[in-house]
Enzyme design. Structure first.
Site, PDB file in Angstrom:
ATOM      1  N   ARG A 193       0.825  -1.202   0.000  1.00 10.24           N
ATOM      2  CA  ARG A 193       0.000   0.000   0.000  1.00 10.24           C
ATOM      3  C   ARG A 193       0.867   1.263   0.000  1.00 10.24           C
ATOM      4  O   ARG A 193       0.560   2.239  -0.683  1.00 10.24           O
ATOM      5  CB  ARG A 193      -0.926  -0.015   1.217  1.00 10.24           C
ATOM      6  CG  ARG A 193      -1.980   1.042   1.161  1.00 10.24           C
ATOM      7  CD  ARG A 193      -3.032   0.833   2.202  1.00 10.24           C
ATOM      8  NE  ARG A 193      -4.142   1.754   2.013  1.00 10.24           N
ATOM      9  CZ  ARG A 193      -5.199   1.785   2.785  1.00 10.24           C
ATOM     10  NH1 ARG A 193      -5.312   0.944   3.790  1.00 10.24           N
ATOM     11  NH2 ARG A 193      -6.166   2.657   2.560  1.00 10.24           N
ATOM     12  N   HIS A 249       0.623   4.088  -2.933  1.00 15.68           N
ATOM     13  CA  HIS A 249       0.218   5.439  -2.588  1.00 15.68           C
ATOM     14  C   HIS A 249       1.344   6.440  -2.805  1.00 15.68           C
ATOM     15  O   HIS A 249       1.083   7.593  -3.148  1.00 15.68           O
ATOM     16  CB  HIS A 249      -0.265   5.482  -1.143  1.00 15.68           C
ATOM     17  CG  HIS A 249      -1.601   4.818  -0.945  1.00 15.68           C
ATOM     18  ND1 HIS A 249      -2.513   5.251  -0.002  1.00 15.68           N
ATOM     19  CD2 HIS A 249      -2.183   3.760  -1.566  1.00 15.68           C
ATOM     20  CE1 HIS A 249      -3.597   4.482  -0.053  1.00 15.68           C
ATOM     21  NE2 HIS A 249      -3.401   3.568  -0.998  1.00 15.68           N
ATOM     22  N   ASP A 288       8.935   8.688  -5.026  1.00 15.26           N
ATOM     23  CA  ASP A 288       9.982   9.568  -4.504  1.00 15.26           C
ATOM     24  C   ASP A 288       9.994   9.643  -2.984  1.00 15.26           C
ATOM     25  O   ASP A 288      10.627  10.539  -2.409  1.00 15.26           O
ATOM     26  CB  ASP A 288       9.812  10.977  -5.084  1.00 15.26           C
ATOM     27  CG  ASP A 288       8.433  11.572  -4.820  1.00 15.26           C
ATOM     28  OD1 ASP A 288       7.674  10.974  -4.025  1.00 15.26           O
ATOM     29  OD2 ASP A 288       8.104  12.620  -5.401  1.00 15.26           O
ATOM     30  N   ASN A 325      -4.737   7.623   3.035  1.00 14.53           N
ATOM     31  CA  ASN A 325      -3.606   7.024   3.747  1.00 14.53           C
ATOM     32  C   ASN A 325      -3.906   6.762   5.224  1.00 14.53           C
ATOM     33  O   ASN A 325      -3.019   6.361   5.982  1.00 14.53           O
ATOM     34  CB  ASN A 325      -2.383   7.937   3.652  1.00 14.53           C
ATOM     35  CG  ASN A 325      -1.955   8.179   2.226  1.00 14.53           C
ATOM     36  OD1 ASN A 325      -2.040   7.289   1.391  1.00 14.53           O
ATOM     37  ND2 ASN A 325      -1.512   9.382   1.934  1.00 14.53           N
ATOM     38  N   HIS A 359      -4.722  -6.839  -4.525  1.00 10.50           N
ATOM     39  CA  HIS A 359      -5.647  -7.134  -3.434  1.00 10.50           C
ATOM     40  C   HIS A 359      -5.576  -8.586  -2.992  1.00 10.50           C
ATOM     41  O   HIS A 359      -6.362  -9.010  -2.140  1.00 10.50           O
ATOM     42  CB  HIS A 359      -7.072  -6.769  -3.854  1.00 10.50           C
ATOM     43  CG  HIS A 359      -7.306  -5.300  -3.932  1.00 10.50           C
ATOM     44  ND1 HIS A 359      -8.324  -4.723  -4.680  1.00 10.50           N
ATOM     45  CD2 HIS A 359      -6.633  -4.253  -3.363  1.00 10.50           C
ATOM     46  CE1 HIS A 359      -8.263  -3.410  -4.566  1.00 10.50           C
ATOM     47  NE2 HIS A 359      -7.255  -3.095  -3.767  1.00 10.50           N
ATOM     48  N   ASP A 418      -8.714 -10.770  -0.252  1.00 13.69           N
ATOM     49  CA  ASP A 418      -8.809 -12.133  -0.766  1.00 13.69           C
ATOM     50  C   ASP A 418      -9.243 -12.964   0.433  1.00 13.69           C
ATOM     51  O   ASP A 418      -8.439 -13.322   1.283  1.00 13.69           O
ATOM     52  CB  ASP A 418      -7.463 -12.601  -1.318  1.00 13.69           C
ATOM     53  CG  ASP A 418      -7.474 -14.050  -1.773  1.00 13.69           C
ATOM     54  OD1 ASP A 418      -8.499 -14.730  -1.563  1.00 13.69           O
ATOM     55  OD2 ASP A 418      -6.469 -14.517  -2.314  1.00 13.69           O
TER      56      ASP A 418
END
Length: 377
Positions: free
Chosen positions: A89, A93, A101, A119, A217, A264
């Protein structure tokens, strides 16, 4: 005790029913014809590397860098299986916010991307692991390995540690001085068109969308708030009925939005292609994943990846490398931070306690339910 036994028996029956449905559907997978070629070449053959990036970038400047990262990631995941989806994640993000970066990690007096709503539930333990890796690398080769590269390499290693493919990634990124908005991320209820448009804005295509957004996912959990519109007040007719009943049990009545279910459902901490098999049997948890069936190319990929885990792995690693090259800083751009949470020239304030409280941890009900499903299989 009688009520507890009754609930436990009900959950076992539901688990057994879903497992039976899933197994039956998997036997019938041959009925689906692939609409997409599975002749994926290796990432090295597919992808041109961005200027300044290279495989084995630290072979001379910090030859043990990737070994240190891999060892620390493996040890951390052995203690906390939720770190793997946490790292994935963070990778997503960060790269979607202006580029890969490490801007997501900045937590200083100028603010933090971690305060942005998308977030809010990033795992603190995954953030802490990145900080630990950075500290270890600073002791070995000071101001050489960027935090941006740590995110990419650590996420790659977490995929391998949870059963996914092993592959090389180009390194050589530098760290941003600034934070950016994370508003570019597609949401949990996004239409297929919205998701594809956002991926195309960062030079990614339908194959990348299915492999990364839906395939990613395969790891982690989602809060009930992310999918409650599919189970309340009415059940989405595309949801498997037994699956929907299980989700209602997990989320409660009224719905407890912070309760969680595995993305899942059957193997939320194993990197495999079960997520796509679930889609074919009415087991897509998020509306954004369900919406893959509104596009013939995307749904063809879902069918292909459900039948062929190798095809999914090959596409995932190619798409991962492409995503890792979104607007990288290299050469003399950016910096190599000494501490990932702040720019070298910025003042420092500790991470506020309310930044990442919503951790991605499974609820006790879900944990027992997954165990029962595993036992039944």
């Amino acid at each position: 005790m009688g009520r507890v036994r009754a609930v436990s028996l009900w959950m076992v029956l539901v688990a057994s029913s879903i497992v039976t449905i899933v197994h039956a559907a998997r036997v019938d997978l041959q009925q689906f014809s692939s609409e997409v070629s599975t002749n994926f070449s290796t990432p090295e053959e597919q992808i041109n590397l961005e200027l300044g990036l290279a495989v084995n970038f630290y072979s001379k400047s910090c030859p043990n860098a990737e070994t240190i990262i891999s060892q620390l990631v493996s040890a951390a995941i052995n203690n906390d299986k939720g770190i793997a989806p946490g790292l994935l994640r963070i990778f997503f993000h960060d790269c979607f916010s202006q580029g890969c970066d490490a801007s997501l990690l900045l937590r200083d007096s100028r603010g933090s991307e971690l305060n942005d709503a998308p977030n809010a539930s990033i795992r603190r333990s995954a953030l802490n692991l990145i900080d630990q890796i950075k500290a270890a690398l600073e002791r070995t080769c000071q101001r050489v390995v960027s935090c941006a590269d740590i995110i990419v390499a650590a996420t790659r290693d977490s995929i391998k540690a949870t059963g996914g493919p092993s592959f090389a990634v180009p390194l050589g990124r530098r760290d941003s001085f600034n934070r950016f908005s994370t508003g570019l991320l597609p949401g949990a209820s996004a239409t297929f068109g919205d998701q594809l448009g956002r991926f195309q804005n960062v030079r990614l295509n339908t194959q990348d969308l299915v492999a990364l957004a839906s395939g990613g996912h395969t790891l982690g959990v989602a809060q009930c708030a992310s999918f409650q519109q599919r189970i309340s007040p009415n059940v989405d007719p595309k949801l498997n009925k037994d699956f929907a009943n299980a989700l209602r049990q997990i989320c409660g009545n009224p719905i407890q939005s912070s309760n969680t279910a595995g993305l899942d459902f059957f193997s939320p901490f194993k990197f495999d292609n079960d997520i796509f098999k679930n889609f074919l049997t009415g087991g897509a948890l998020l509306q954004s994943d369900q919406n893959m069936d509104t596009d013939s190319t995307a749904w063809g990929l879902v069918n292909t990846f459900a039948k062929d885990q190798g095809a999914f792995f090959r596409q995932f690693q190619a798409s991962f490398i492409k995503m890792s090259q979104i607007n990288p800083l290299s050469g003399n751009n950016g910096e190599i931070r000494s501490v990932c949470s702040r720019s070298n020239n910025a003042g420092f304030e500790p991470l506020p306690e309310d930044v990442v409280q919503g951790e991605e941890m499974e609820s006790p009900v879900e944990r027992d339910f997954i165990k029962q499903v595993t036992d039944e299989e």
